[in-house]
Write a protein that holds these residues in place. Structure first.
Motif, short mmCIF file in Angstrom:
data_model
loop_
_atom_site.label_atom_id
_atom_site.label_comp_id
_atom_site.label_asym_id
_atom_site.label_seq_id
_atom_site.Cartn_x
_atom_site.Cartn_y
_atom_site.Cartn_z
N GLN A 27 0.81 -1.21 0.00
CA GLN A 27 0.00 0.00 0.00
C GLN A 27 0.85 1.27 0.00
OE1 GLN A 27 -3.15 0.01 2.89
NE2 GLN A 27 -4.18 -1.72 1.95
N PRO A 28 1.81 1.41 0.91
CA PRO A 28 2.62 2.63 0.86
C PRO A 28 3.35 2.79 -0.47
CG PRO A 28 3.20 1.32 2.80
CD PRO A 28 2.18 0.57 2.05
N TYR A 63 -5.07 -5.45 -6.79
CA TYR A 63 -6.45 -4.97 -6.89
C TYR A 63 -7.17 -5.00 -5.55
CZ TYR A 63 -5.92 -4.56 -11.89
OH TYR A 63 -5.51 -4.17 -13.14
N ARG A 64 -6.87 -5.97 -4.73
CA ARG A 64 -7.46 -6.02 -3.39
C ARG A 64 -7.04 -4.79 -2.57
NH1 ARG A 64 -6.67 -11.03 -2.84
NH2 ARG A 64 -4.53 -10.95 -2.10
N ASN A 65 -5.76 -4.44 -2.67
CA ASN A 65 -5.27 -3.27 -1.94
C ASN A 65 -5.76 -1.96 -2.54
OD1 ASN A 65 -3.43 -3.91 0.44
ND2 ASN A 65 -2.80 -5.41 -1.09
N LEU A 66 -5.92 -1.91 -3.85
CA LEU A 66 -6.50 -0.72 -4.46
C LEU A 66 -7.92 -0.50 -3.94
CD1 LEU A 66 -5.18 -0.99 -8.11
CD2 LEU A 66 -4.74 0.90 -6.52
N ARG A 67 -8.70 -1.58 -3.84
CA ARG A 67 -10.08 -1.45 -3.30
C ARG A 67 -10.05 -0.97 -1.85
NH1 ARG A 67 -10.85 -6.01 -6.31
NH2 ARG A 67 -10.65 -7.42 -4.54
N LYS A 68 -9.14 -1.55 -1.04
CA LYS A 68 -9.02 -1.13 0.36
C LYS A 68 -8.66 0.35 0.45
CE LYS A 68 -7.49 -5.57 2.27
NZ LYS A 68 -6.35 -6.28 2.85
N MET A 69 -7.71 0.76 -0.38
CA MET A 69 -7.28 2.16 -0.33
C MET A 69 -8.38 3.10 -0.82
SD MET A 69 -3.19 2.04 -1.25
CE MET A 69 -3.45 1.63 -2.96
N GLU A 70 -9.19 2.62 -1.75
CA GLU A 70 -10.32 3.43 -2.22
C GLU A 70 -11.37 3.54 -1.10
OE1 GLU A 70 -12.50 4.28 -6.43
OE2 GLU A 70 -11.82 2.22 -6.06
N GLU A 72 -10.72 3.51 2.04
CA GLU A 72 -10.12 4.41 3.04
C GLU A 72 -10.16 5.87 2.59
OE1 GLU A 72 -8.89 3.84 6.11
OE2 GLU A 72 -9.36 1.71 6.02
N GLY A 73 -10.42 6.07 1.29
CA GLY A 73 -10.42 7.43 0.75
C GLY A 73 -9.04 7.91 0.33
N TRP A 74 -8.08 7.00 0.23
CA TRP A 74 -6.71 7.35 -0.14
C TRP A 74 -6.53 7.48 -1.64
CZ3 TRP A 74 -3.99 3.22 3.38
CH2 TRP A 74 -4.18 3.57 4.72
N VAL A 75 -7.34 6.74 -2.39
CA VAL A 75 -7.31 6.84 -3.85
C VAL A 75 -8.74 6.92 -4.35
CG1 VAL A 75 -5.15 5.52 -4.09
CG2 VAL A 75 -7.32 4.34 -4.32
#
Length: 134
Positions: A27-28, A63-70, A72-75
């Motif tokens: 993620q980072p 893709y799992r981490n992109l969904r998580k970050m989305e 969270e409002g990060w992306v």
């Protein structure tokens, strides 16, 4: 060094230490890459390889981490159509994602200090060798 220890040492070099997983660092790294330039998931997989993720990066992890970050409002993502293929999601970092990068950097610095403490102690006990003390 005993053969048993050698086997463990080479396994760690090949597979990594259990409990220390680069997957948790994805993620980072992805946020930093998206800060540099918005991207599609596939492009992120390629760029992650240049950030220390060896071999093929698992698309499921990305893709799992992109969904998580989305979540969270990060992306945020937007659909982008292409003349040569189907529409794809393009991911863009948000101001909250930029703040998260700074938080991750603080965490990484702290972890580096802890890791340095471990290595300093390790080298004091075993020297710079391969752990040949019994």
């Amino acid at each position: 060094m005993c053969n048993c220890h050698k086997a463990h040492h080479f396994r760690y070099l090949k597979e990594g230490c259990p409990g220390f997983r680069m997957e948790k660092f994805v993620q980072p790294c992805m946020l930093l890459l998206l800060y540099e330039k918005p991207a599609h998931g596939y492009e992120l997989m390629e760029r992650l390889q240049r950030c220390g993720f060896s071999g093929n990066v698992d698309p499921g992890v990305v893709y799992r981490n992109l969904r998580k970050m989305e979540e969270e409002g990060w992306v945020k993502s937007e659909w982008e159509s292409s003349e040569s293929g189907p529409a794809r999601r393009r991911y863009i970092i948000t101001p909250e994602g930029k703040d998260a990068i700074h938080g991750f950097a603080i965490h990484v610095r702290y972890q580096m200090e802890r890791l340095k403490g471990f290595l300093d102690k390790y080298e004091k006990i075993f020297g710079n060798g391969e752990g040949n003390a019994n």
